[in-house]
Design an enzyme around this catalytic site. Structure first.
Site, short mmCIF file in Angstrom:
data_model
loop_
_atom_site.label_atom_id
_atom_site.label_comp_id
_atom_site.label_asym_id
_atom_site.label_seq_id
_atom_site.Cartn_x
_atom_site.Cartn_y
_atom_site.Cartn_z
CD GLU A 21 8.40 -7.36 7.37
OE1 GLU A 21 8.28 -6.17 7.66
OE2 GLU A 21 7.64 -8.29 7.72
CB CYS A 33 6.83 -16.98 8.91
SG CYS A 33 5.54 -16.18 7.87
CB CYS A 56 2.05 -8.44 -1.48
SG CYS A 56 0.74 -9.25 -1.85
CB CYS A 70 -4.86 -8.07 2.03
SG CYS A 70 -5.05 -9.54 0.74
CB CYS A 108 -1.59 -7.28 4.43
SG CYS A 108 -0.09 -7.98 4.42
CB CYS A 142 3.33 -10.02 7.40
SG CYS A 142 4.26 -10.29 5.98
#
Length: 349
Positions: A90, A103, A110, A114, A117, A331
C-alpha cells in the site's frame, strides 16, 4: 536478471564503463529509470545496441495498480500496488498546505505484531527492494499527476527491520539526477528497533525520526506492541536521548490514543517525566478502527485533556488530522481486503 533500478548512480556508471561505455551513460540510464520508464526501448538517447544489451542483462521493476481509492472529502488517494511476484503493498498520497506527501511501505506485511495495526495481522512475507520502495514514490507521482515533495516511511512494514534496503532507497530518492527529494523532507517511522535508531544516529542523516511509542510504560506497551519485549521503554528513551545528543535533531513521537489503555492523565504525566531534557513533538493519533482488533479510539475529551497536559508540561503536541476517512486509509486494510478476496476466489474456483 539484475534489478537495475536498485543500483546507485556510481554502480551504474561503473557497470556501464565495464561494458565499454563512456561514463556519462550511467547518468543517462539513471535519469531514465527515475522518470519511470518501463523498458530500455524508451531510453531514446542510448544506442540501440546498448539498449538491447541492457535488456539481456537487467530488468526494470514497475508495479501495477491492483486497487485505487480516492477520498471525496480531502483528495487522499490510496494505492494497492501489485508487484512482479503477485504480492501487494500500500501507498497513500496526502495533500497538505506544504505540498504532497506520500506514505510508502518498506515490507510486504510486517512481523512486529502491534495490536492496533492491520498491516501485521498476516505477518511478514518479505522485504521490499530499494526499487520497489522507489517505485511507490515514482509511480504514485506519475499516476496522480501530483508532484511529490515529502515522503513518510510509515506504510506497511518496519523500516529498521529492512534497514540496508531503506538506506539505499534514501540514497536513490535523494540523488539530484533522480527525484531529488531532500532528507529534510523525509520522515522515517520505527516502532522502536533500537539497533537501527543507534545506527541512524551514527549516520547523522538529516531526516526526521518518528518513534511509534503508544505507551509511557513497559507493561502497557508490551501488551499492545510485542517489540517492547525485545527493546523496552527504558532502553528506547535512552536511545532517543542519545540520538538527539548526536544529531541535534528533534524526535517526533507517534501516539495512538486508545480508550482506557494509554489515554489517562497519569500516562501523560509519565511521558513528561521521561521526556525531560529531550526536545520532542507528539503526534496524537485518533485510533483507526481495525475490524480484527477490540481496541477503541479515545474520546475527544480524553484526547484534548491529554494534549493539554503535555503542552502545559512544555511538550509540543498536535492531534493528527484524519485523512481519507471515507476510504480504507488505515494502514494494511486495503491489502488485507485484497488478500481475503483472492483467497475466497481461489476457494470458489
Amino acid at each position: 536478471m539484475t534489478d537495475i533500478k536498485s543500483m546507485t548512480m556510481e554502480e551504474l556508471t561503473h557497470t556501464l564503463r565495464e561494458m565499454g561505455q563512456p561514463a556519462f551513460r550511467g547518468g543517462q540510464v539513471f535519469t531514465w529509470l527515475h522518470r519511470g520508464v518501463t523498458s530500455f526501448e524508451e531510453m531514446s538517447d542510448l544506442p540501440r545496441a546498448l539498449r538491447e544489451q541492457l535488456a539481456q542483462t537487467f530488468h526494470i521493476t514497475a508495479p501495477t495498480v491492483a486497487r485505487k481509492q480516492e477520498s471525496r472529502l480531502d483528495g487522499t488517494v490510496k494505492y494497492l500496488w501489485e508487484l512482479a511476484d503477485g504480492n501487494c503493498i500500500e501507498t497513500v498520497l496526502m495533500q497538505y498546505h506544504h505540498g504532497n506527501t506520500v506514505c510508502i511501505s518498506s515490507q510486504v506485511g510486517c512481523r512486529m505484531g502491534c495490536a492496533f495495526c492491520a498491516s501485521t495481522i498476516a505477518g511478514k512475507v518479505r522485504d521490499l527492494t530499494p526499487s520497489e520502495m522507489l517505485d511507490q514514490v515514482l509511480f504514485t507521482q506519475l499516476d496522480s499527476g501530483r508532484e511529490i515533495s515529502n515522503i513518510v516511511l510509515m506504510g506497511i512494514g518496519e523500516p529498521l527491520d529492512n534497514m540496508d534496503t531503506v538506506l539505499r532507497f534514501l540514497t536513490l530518492v535523494n540523488h539530484p539526477k533522480g527525484l531529488n527529494i531532500g532528507m529534510r523532507h523525509i520522515s522515517l517511522s520505527t516502532c522502536g528497533v533500537i539497533p537501527g535508531i543507534r545506527r541512524l544516529a551514527e549516520l547523522q542523516l538529516q531526516l526526521t525520526l518518528s518513534v511509534s511509542l503508544h505507551a509511557p510504560d513497559s507493561e502497557t506497551r508490551s501488551r499492545i506492541m510485542p517489540v517492547n519485549r525485545a527493546y523496552d521503554v527504558e532502553e528506547l528513551f535512552a536511545a532517543c536521548h542519545d540520538y538527539f545528543q548526536k544529531t541535534g535533531r528533534r524526535i517526533s513521537f507517534e501516539y495512538a490514543m486508545i480508550d482506557g489503555v494509554n489515554d489517562r492523565p497519569e500516562d501523560a504525566k509519565e511521558l513528561l517525566r521521561r521526556l525531560k531534557g529531550l526536545p520532542a513533538h507528539f503526534n496524537l493519533i485518533p485510533l483507526n478502527h481495525v475490524e480484527e482488533s477490540p481496541l477503541k479510539p479515545s474520546t475527544r475529551a480524553a484526547v484534548a485533556a491529554f494534549q493539554k497536559t503535555l503542552e502545559d508540561g512544555g511538550v509540543t503536541a498536535t492531534v493528527r488530522r484524519t485523512l481519507g476517512g471515507d476510504i480504507d486509509a488505515s494502514c494494511g486494510q486495503l491489502r488485507r481486503k485484497e488478500m481475503e478476496e483472492r483467497k475466497k476466489g481461489a476457494a470458489e474456483s
